[in-house]
Scaffold this motif. Structure first.
Motif, PDB file in Angstrom:
ATOM      1  N   PHE A 119       0.816  -1.212   0.000  1.00 22.92           N
ATOM      2  CA  PHE A 119       0.000   0.000   0.000  1.00 22.92           C
ATOM      3  C   PHE A 119       0.852   1.266   0.000  1.00 22.92           C
ATOM      4  O   PHE A 119       0.422   2.296  -0.529  1.00 22.92           O
ATOM      5  N   ALA A 120       2.048   1.203   0.560  1.00 18.29           N
ATOM      6  CA  ALA A 120       2.953   2.359   0.481  1.00 18.29           C
ATOM      7  C   ALA A 120       3.383   2.567  -0.975  1.00 18.29           C
ATOM      8  O   ALA A 120       3.443   3.708  -1.458  1.00 18.29           O
ATOM      9  N   TYR A 121       3.677   1.473  -1.670  1.00 18.76           N
ATOM     10  CA  TYR A 121       3.995   1.589  -3.094  1.00 18.76           C
ATOM     11  C   TYR A 121       2.802   2.159  -3.867  1.00 18.76           C
ATOM     12  O   TYR A 121       2.953   3.065  -4.695  1.00 18.76           O
ATOM     13  N   ASP A 122       1.617   1.646  -3.584  1.00 22.41           N
ATOM     14  CA  ASP A 122       0.399   2.113  -4.250  1.00 22.41           C
ATOM     15  C   ASP A 122       0.237   3.622  -4.081  1.00 22.41           C
ATOM     16  O   ASP A 122      -0.067   4.341  -5.027  1.00 22.41           O
ATOM     17  N   ARG A 123       0.476   4.096  -2.887  1.00 23.62           N
ATOM     18  CA  ARG A 123       0.364   5.542  -2.599  1.00 23.62           C
ATOM     19  C   ARG A 123       1.423   6.324  -3.364  1.00 23.62           C
ATOM     20  O   ARG A 123       1.132   7.356  -3.968  1.00 23.62           O
ATOM     21  N   TRP A 124       2.650   5.863  -3.314  1.00 25.83           N
ATOM     22  CA  TRP A 124       3.768   6.526  -3.995  1.00 25.83           C
ATOM     23  C   TRP A 124       3.474   6.676  -5.486  1.00 25.83           C
ATOM     24  O   TRP A 124       3.610   7.759  -6.052  1.00 25.83           O
ATOM     25  N   ALA A 125       3.038   5.578  -6.120  1.00 27.08           N
ATOM     26  CA  ALA A 125       2.786   5.602  -7.563  1.00 27.08           C
ATOM     27  C   ALA A 125       1.567   6.466  -7.895  1.00 27.08           C
ATOM     28  O   ALA A 125       1.576   7.207  -8.884  1.00 27.08           O
ATOM     29  N   THR A 126       0.533   6.394  -7.069  1.00 30.13           N
ATOM     30  CA  THR A 126      -0.662   7.211  -7.319  1.00 30.13           C
ATOM     31  C   THR A 126      -0.339   8.686  -7.143  1.00 30.13           C
ATOM     32  O   THR A 126      -0.809   9.524  -7.927  1.00 30.13           O
ATOM     33  N   ARG A 127       0.477   9.019  -6.157  1.00 33.95           N
ATOM     34  CA  ARG A 127       0.876  10.429  -5.995  1.00 33.95           C
ATOM     35  C   ARG A 127       1.638  10.926  -7.213  1.00 33.95           C
ATOM     36  O   ARG A 127       1.503  12.091  -7.598  1.00 33.95           O
ATOM     37  N   ARG A 128       2.434  10.085  -7.825  1.00 34.77           N
ATOM     38  CA  ARG A 128       3.152  10.482  -9.041  1.00 34.77           C
ATOM     39  C   ARG A 128       2.175  10.779 -10.177  1.00 34.77           C
ATOM     40  O   ARG A 128       2.357  11.738 -10.927  1.00 34.77           O
ATOM     41  N   ASP A 172       8.804   6.859 -14.246  1.00 34.33           N
ATOM     42  CA  ASP A 172       8.736   5.441 -13.919  1.00 34.33           C
ATOM     43  C   ASP A 172       7.866   5.204 -12.696  1.00 34.33           C
ATOM     44  O   ASP A 172       7.967   5.925 -11.696  1.00 34.33           O
ATOM     45  N   LEU A 173       7.028   4.178 -12.780  1.00 26.10           N
ATOM     46  CA  LEU A 173       6.114   3.827 -11.697  1.00 26.10           C
ATOM     47  C   LEU A 173       6.382   2.423 -11.166  1.00 26.10           C
ATOM     48  O   LEU A 173       5.570   1.890 -10.412  1.00 26.10           O
ATOM     49  N   ASP A 174       7.493   1.845 -11.543  1.00 30.06           N
ATOM     50  CA  ASP A 174       7.792   0.473 -11.154  1.00 30.06           C
ATOM     51  C   ASP A 174       8.004   0.342  -9.646  1.00 30.06           C
ATOM     52  O   ASP A 174       8.606   1.217  -9.002  1.00 30.06           O
ATOM     53  N   MET A 175       7.537  -0.777  -9.111  1.00 25.42           N
ATOM     54  CA  MET A 175       7.683  -1.032  -7.683  1.00 25.42           C
ATOM     55  C   MET A 175       9.152  -1.026  -7.263  1.00 25.42           C
ATOM     56  O   MET A 175       9.485  -0.576  -6.171  1.00 25.42           O
ATOM     57  N   ILE A 176      10.035  -1.499  -8.131  1.00 32.49           N
ATOM     58  CA  ILE A 176      11.460  -1.522  -7.774  1.00 32.49           C
ATOM     59  C   ILE A 176      12.009  -0.110  -7.595  1.00 32.49           C
ATOM     60  O   ILE A 176      12.866   0.123  -6.746  1.00 32.49           O
ATOM     61  N   ASP A 177      11.491   0.853  -8.351  1.00 36.18           N
ATOM     62  CA  ASP A 177      11.925   2.241  -8.166  1.00 36.18           C
ATOM     63  C   ASP A 177      11.528   2.734  -6.782  1.00 36.18           C
ATOM     64  O   ASP A 177      12.301   3.411  -6.110  1.00 36.18           O
ATOM     65  N   PHE A 178      10.329   2.384  -6.361  1.00 43.39           N
ATOM     66  CA  PHE A 178       9.873   2.732  -5.021  1.00 43.39           C
ATOM     67  C   PHE A 178      10.749   2.047  -3.968  1.00 43.39           C
ATOM     68  O   PHE A 178      11.209   2.684  -3.020  1.00 43.39           O
ATOM     69  N   ALA A 179      11.010   0.747  -4.148  1.00 45.49           N
ATOM     70  CA  ALA A 179      11.828   0.001  -3.187  1.00 45.49           C
ATOM     71  C   ALA A 179      13.229   0.595  -3.079  1.00 45.49           C
ATOM     72  O   ALA A 179      13.791   0.704  -1.974  1.00 45.49           O
ATOM     73  N   GLU A 180      13.794   1.003  -4.217  1.00 44.60           N
ATOM     74  CA  GLU A 180      15.130   1.613  -4.199  1.00 44.60           C
ATOM     75  C   GLU A 180      15.112   2.955  -3.480  1.00 44.60           C
ATOM     76  O   GLU A 180      16.046   3.283  -2.744  1.00 44.60           O
ATOM     77  N   GLU A 181      14.042   3.741  -3.683  1.00 46.29           N
ATOM     78  CA  GLU A 181      13.916   5.006  -2.941  1.00 46.29           C
ATOM     79  C   GLU A 181      13.844   4.734  -1.438  1.00 46.29           C
ATOM     80  O   GLU A 181      14.459   5.449  -0.649  1.00 46.29           O
ATOM     81  N   LEU A 182      13.086   3.725  -1.059  1.00 45.31           N
ATOM     82  CA  LEU A 182      13.000   3.376   0.365  1.00 45.31           C
ATOM     83  C   LEU A 182      14.376   2.983   0.908  1.00 45.31           C
ATOM     84  O   LEU A 182      14.764   3.408   2.000  1.00 45.31           O
ATOM     85  N   ALA A 183      15.099   2.174   0.143  1.00 44.42           N
ATOM     86  CA  ALA A 183      16.423   1.710   0.580  1.00 44.42           C
ATOM     87  C   ALA A 183      17.399   2.876   0.734  1.00 44.42           C
ATOM     88  O   ALA A 183      18.240   2.869   1.630  1.00 44.42           O
ATOM     89  N   ARG A 184      17.252   3.883  -0.150  1.00 44.91           N
ATOM     90  CA  ARG A 184      18.133   5.065  -0.071  1.00 44.91           C
ATOM     91  C   ARG A 184      17.640   6.068   0.966  1.00 44.91           C
ATOM     92  O   ARG A 184      18.336   7.034   1.270  1.00 44.91           O
ATOM     93  N   GLY A 185      16.418   5.867   1.446  1.00 46.42           N
ATOM     94  CA  GLY A 185      15.846   6.812   2.404  1.00 46.42           C
ATOM     95  C   GLY A 185      15.343   8.078   1.734  1.00 46.42           C
ATOM     96  O   GLY A 185      15.187   9.099   2.408  1.00 46.42           O
ATOM     97  N   THR A 186      15.067   8.029   0.425  1.00 45.72           N
ATOM     98  CA  THR A 186      14.617   9.229  -0.278  1.00 45.72           C
ATOM     99  C   THR A 186      13.124   9.243  -0.546  1.00 45.72           C
ATOM    100  O   THR A 186      12.606  10.213  -1.081  1.00 45.72           O
TER     101      THR A 186
END
Length: 163
Positions: free
Chosen positions: A10-19, A144-158
């Motif tokens: 759901f965090a990914y869903d929110r991130w992508a929808t906000r984009r 880009d709306l890919d889940m991996i882009d979101f996961a990488e942002e989370l990993a970087r703390g961005t």
């Protein structure tokens, strides 16, 4: 699947929808309101349907008697739709905070709740893809709306999404 996995989805869903919503800002009324761009819906119709489905699933799994149908009203402005999404995310956060692993493992008509919740996110992915195509055609690509882009942002703390 555990409740933390559900929160991630759901965090990914929110991130992508906000984009998608951010890319919609400044779009002309015709591009925003036009019907029949994809099936019977245009950009605003797609995004209001996505919100309504999100709300209905949350309400249904909460045993709420309410059945939200924002699609039945007039098309909102991008600002009004964004505000409605922000309220839905606050309500979702409160609901997710009360969830535990036993809840997501429970079944309804033989289907585990976690699979229903994954469906909600996947349903959003379909409609975000439709919206992204329309936005890109209008010169407002969400990127880009890919889940991996979101996961990488989370990993970087961005990423500002934490689920």
């Amino acid at each position: 699947m555990q409740v933390d996995d559900t929160r991630f989805l759901f965090a990914y869903d929110r991130w992508a929808t906000r984009r998608i919503l951010a890319a919609s800002v400044g779009l002309g009324g015709t591009s925003w309101e036009a019907p029949n761009a994809i099936g019977e819906r245009g950009l605003a119709g797609i995004l209001i349907h996505q919100l309504g489905a999100h709300q209905r699933w949350r309400h249904g799994l909460s045993d709420s008697p309410e059945t939200p149908r924002p699609e039945k009203g007039p098309l909102p402005s991008i600002e009004a739709l964004s505000e409605s999404w922000e309220q839905e995310w606050r309500d979702l956060d409160a609901w997710l905070d009360g969830m535990d692993d036993a809840f997501v493992a429970r079944t309804d008509d033989g289907v585990p709740i976690w699979q229903m919740l994954a469906h909600v996110v996947n349903h959003g992915t379909q409609h975000r893809a439709e919206a992204a195509a329309l936005l890109t055609d209008a010169g407002h690509s969400p990127g880009d709306l890919d889940m991996i882009d979101f996961a990488e942002e989370l990993a970087r703390g961005t990423s500002r999404e934490t689920g």
